[in-house]
Design a protein around this motif. Sequence first.
Motif, mmCIF file in Angstrom:
data_model
loop_
_atom_site.group_PDB
_atom_site.id
_atom_site.type_symbol
_atom_site.label_atom_id
_atom_site.label_comp_id
_atom_site.label_asym_id
_atom_site.label_seq_id
_atom_site.Cartn_x
_atom_site.Cartn_y
_atom_site.Cartn_z
ATOM 1 N N PRO A 219 39.785 39.956 38.850
ATOM 2 C CA PRO A 219 40.033 38.808 37.965
ATOM 3 C C PRO A 219 39.569 39.006 36.527
ATOM 4 O O PRO A 219 40.172 38.457 35.603
ATOM 5 N N GLN A 223 41.171 37.675 32.524
ATOM 6 C CA GLN A 223 40.546 36.571 31.804
ATOM 7 C C GLN A 223 41.053 36.512 30.359
ATOM 8 O O GLN A 223 41.017 37.493 29.627
ATOM 9 N N PHE A 287 39.477 31.931 34.266
ATOM 10 C CA PHE A 287 38.855 31.862 35.595
ATOM 11 C C PHE A 287 37.684 30.903 35.539
ATOM 12 O O PHE A 287 36.703 31.139 34.836
ATOM 13 N N LYS A 296 35.823 28.876 42.084
ATOM 14 C CA LYS A 296 36.388 29.471 40.879
ATOM 15 C C LYS A 296 37.706 30.147 41.216
ATOM 16 O O LYS A 296 37.881 30.712 42.298
ATOM 17 N N PRO A 298 41.894 31.351 39.243
ATOM 18 C CA PRO A 298 42.714 31.435 38.032
ATOM 19 C C PRO A 298 43.357 30.086 37.702
ATOM 20 O O PRO A 298 44.176 29.569 38.469
#
Length: 319
Positions: A219, A223, A287, A296, A298
């Motif tokens: 992830p 970001q 995120f 948490k 996306p």
Amino acid sequence: MSNQAKEVPVFLFTGFLESGKTKFIQETLEDKRFCSGERTLLLVCEEGEEEYAPEQFATDSVKIRIVEAPEQLTRENLEQWLRETRAERVVIEYNGMWMLDQLYAAMPEGWMVYQEFLFADAATFLSYNSNMRQLVYDKLKSAELVVFNRFDRAKMDKMAFHKIVRGASRRADIAYEDKNGKVEYDDIEDPLPFDLNAPIVEIGDEDYALFYRDMADEPKKYQGKTVRFKCRALVRKKLPAGCFVVGRHVMTCCVEDIQFAALVCQWDKADTVQDDTWMVLTAKIDFKFHRAYGRKGPVLSYLSAEPCPAPEQPVATFY
């Protein structure tokens, strides 16, 4: 068992009949570097033409238990076999026709898979994948190393095997072993089919599944990125105000496992979105915690969208 259950290393070998599992395990247990006196429980879940020769093991500390049916894989049985043998570690030759979830669900507390290898006969692997994709994917998805035995470099295309493995896992190492025992490791690079350094990352219709999984795996590299992709927009009453859902159906291995790979999108005009419509969405990824995920995840911030027809292949796949 208590929370202080002793850790038991598990070495897991998967694959289909005549794929070379037994031969590899036999050679491993003959090697004093691996088998130097540790009490070892060898669970044999599949008996092929090749048989074990315990008298050739490096020590007599290996105890064998035969598992004839998946129903025998229960926590109680595994704990009992461990007690009986007083084993410090477990080696498992798993049956390729049994799903791995059954084994993982039965593992007692403290049992930890240290290594998971998949062995496959290159001459039959493509046929297995075509006819029993779900079973093949089941073994590929968590394997650390995939070994293709009897690989004929003159007649076989590495890319055909590479794509199947990468369709299930981008992390597994791949080795090709010919009939003479010579091993070559896969060095085919897998660059992402989209440019993460572009001002707007364009996700092709055929690349949504890979984009979704890669974002879940790593992830941090997504970001703050602005992305554009074709998706279905869904309106759900349970979502917080100013949010709607976007995504595509994704098929990982077969029709039975198709799931909607959803992302939350925030927009102050979310109440104007028409339910179950296709759009080309441009949004920024952040995120952070969101109630829709319960953790948490996306969260997309809407920048723009244009209505569009469904892709030629509405269900996204990995290859």
